[in-house]
Design an enzyme around this catalytic site. Structure first.
Site, short mmCIF file in Angstrom:
data_model
loop_
_atom_site.label_atom_id
_atom_site.label_comp_id
_atom_site.label_asym_id
_atom_site.label_seq_id
_atom_site.Cartn_x
_atom_site.Cartn_y
_atom_site.Cartn_z
CG ASP A 29 -2.03 1.04 1.12
OD1 ASP A 29 -2.42 1.38 -0.03
OD2 ASP A 29 -2.51 1.53 2.15
CD GLU A 31 -1.56 5.60 3.61
OE1 GLU A 31 -2.29 6.48 3.10
OE2 GLU A 31 -2.00 4.51 4.02
CG ASP A 86 -1.74 2.06 -4.05
OD1 ASP A 86 -1.31 2.93 -3.28
OD2 ASP A 86 -2.77 1.40 -3.83
CE1 TYR A 152 -6.50 5.12 7.78
CE2 TYR A 152 -4.41 5.72 6.76
CZ TYR A 152 -5.76 5.51 6.67
OH TYR A 152 -6.40 5.69 5.46
CG ASP A 156 -4.55 1.24 5.11
OD1 ASP A 156 -5.61 0.96 5.68
OD2 ASP A 156 -4.32 2.36 4.62
#
Length: 369
Positions: A29, A31, A86, A152, A156
């Site tokens: 993942d 961010e 992504d 957080y 994920d």
């Protein structure tokens, strides 16, 4: 609370990559932050092989090349959720695409769990875990990141690893695992190609309104805007908005005075770009004019043909338990009609490729359009 390793130097990253290379599955993942930029600003990469959950800091690490090479390893399945953004990040920063690709959102859709299922909802449905999404709008470029932000981010990928066996088993039982990987290949296709400057004008909203001569001006303006956006890493609309380009192409100002009178450009756009715009417009090729932008939806019979194809595909979706958005979306139908009405020239439409063709090709061939 998730247990994770925060990776902020090359030596630690390369040791981690060496470990991940031994795995058959890697959860991924990212961010990122995107406000005014053309490309997203990469703030964090999450990775998990079932043993080590790592939060990789791309702001601190200058050389991520070994990690990017890992994503291209064909022996490791890359597990993601709703990954189109992504993939864009991986293409820009790593010049790579993660294959083979297992997108859990697409897997859930093919398993009959619903189209576009969010990560939190999928985790709650399959694992009975509730995820706190309170940090979803955080500034991932700010340092140091807080414990809440890191937890957080870690969650994920933590739960995604736990979802994998369930989704894989369901797809296998349905005979749709190959469909899932086919979707991964389709999603990554063409992402490493640089933006096509010469066709940028075709993506300008309302380009279909212009005649050939106006399109010649739009073509050079859109190319210039794209070059500016890429050079300054600005979203296209922060150079000049689409309706500004359309106005310039229609009215073709020849002097600063004429340009300043255009209400479709902001005062800032005029101040910064006026001289550039006039110079660029003088380079328009008015001999070899572009073809008119063909708007299929305006052709006679389009609505009727669209409805015929949609009805056919919707029935197939219901029969096979496939979400309409995956087989009978507006884009799929439009693309099919364009191909069919263009004497079946050019690339096959998506609905006639791979698993979709298995479901739909025969039925579509019999339609009178």
């Amino acid at each position: 609370m998730s247990v994770f390793q925060y990776v902020s130097d090359e030596a630690s990253l390369n040791a981690l990559v060496a470990q991940y290379q031994q795995s058959k599955l890697l959860v991924l993942d990212t961010e990122f932050v995107r406000t005014r930029t053309y490309y997203a600003k990469l703030g964090l990469i999450q990775a998990y092989d079932g043993k080590t959950l790592a939060l990789i800091d791309p702001v601190a690490i200058a050389d991520l090349s070994q990690f990017w090479a890992l994503l291209a390893d064909p022996t490791i399945v890359k597990l993601v959720h709703s990954c189109s953004e992504d993939l864009e990040v991986f293409a820009h920063y790593g010049q790579c695409q993660p294959l083979p690709l297992f997108d859990s959102q697409i897997a859930a859709a093919l398993c009959g769990m619903g189209h576009g299922l969010g990560y939190a909802k999928l985790v709650e449905t399959c694992l009975d875990e509730v995820i706190d999404k309170g940090e979803s709008r955080t500034d991932w470029m700010h340092r140091p990141l807080t414990q809440a932000q890191l937890t957080y981010a870690a969650n994920d990928v933590l739960y995604l690893h736990q979802l994998y066996p369930q989704l894989q088993a369901k797809l296998h039982a349905e005979g749709r695992l190959a469909w899932l990987y086919e979707e991964g290949e389709r999603m990554t296709e063409g992402r490493l190609a640089p933006p096509d400057l010469d066709t940028a004008y075709l993506k300008v909203k309302n380009a279909f309104q212009l005649n050939e001569r106006q399109l010649a001006y739009l073509k050079v303006l859109a190319k210039w805007r794209m070059e500016k956006a890429l050079a300054r890493d600005l979203a296209l609309g922060f150079v000049i908005k689409d309706h500004g380009l359309i106005a310039l192409a229609k009215k073709q100002p020849k002097t600063i005075g004429e340009l300043i009178k255009l209400n479709d450009l902001t005062e800032q756009e005029k101040r910064i770009h006026a001289k550039d715009i006039l110079r660029i417009m003088q380079t328009a090729d008015l001999v070899n004019l572009p073809e008119l932008v063909d708007v299929l939806a305006l052709k006679p019979g389009y609505k009727s043909a669209f409805k015929t194809v949609k009805t056919c595909l919707t029935e197939l979706c219901e029969h096979h338990g496939v979400p309409q958005e995956m087989l009978a979306s507006k884009r799929h139908i439009h693309e099919y009609l364009q191909w069919r009405w263009n004497e079946q020239r050019g690339s096959l439409p998506t609905v006639l490729c791979g698993w979709r063709a298995e479901l739909a090709a025969q039925a579509l061939e019999q339609l009178v359009l």
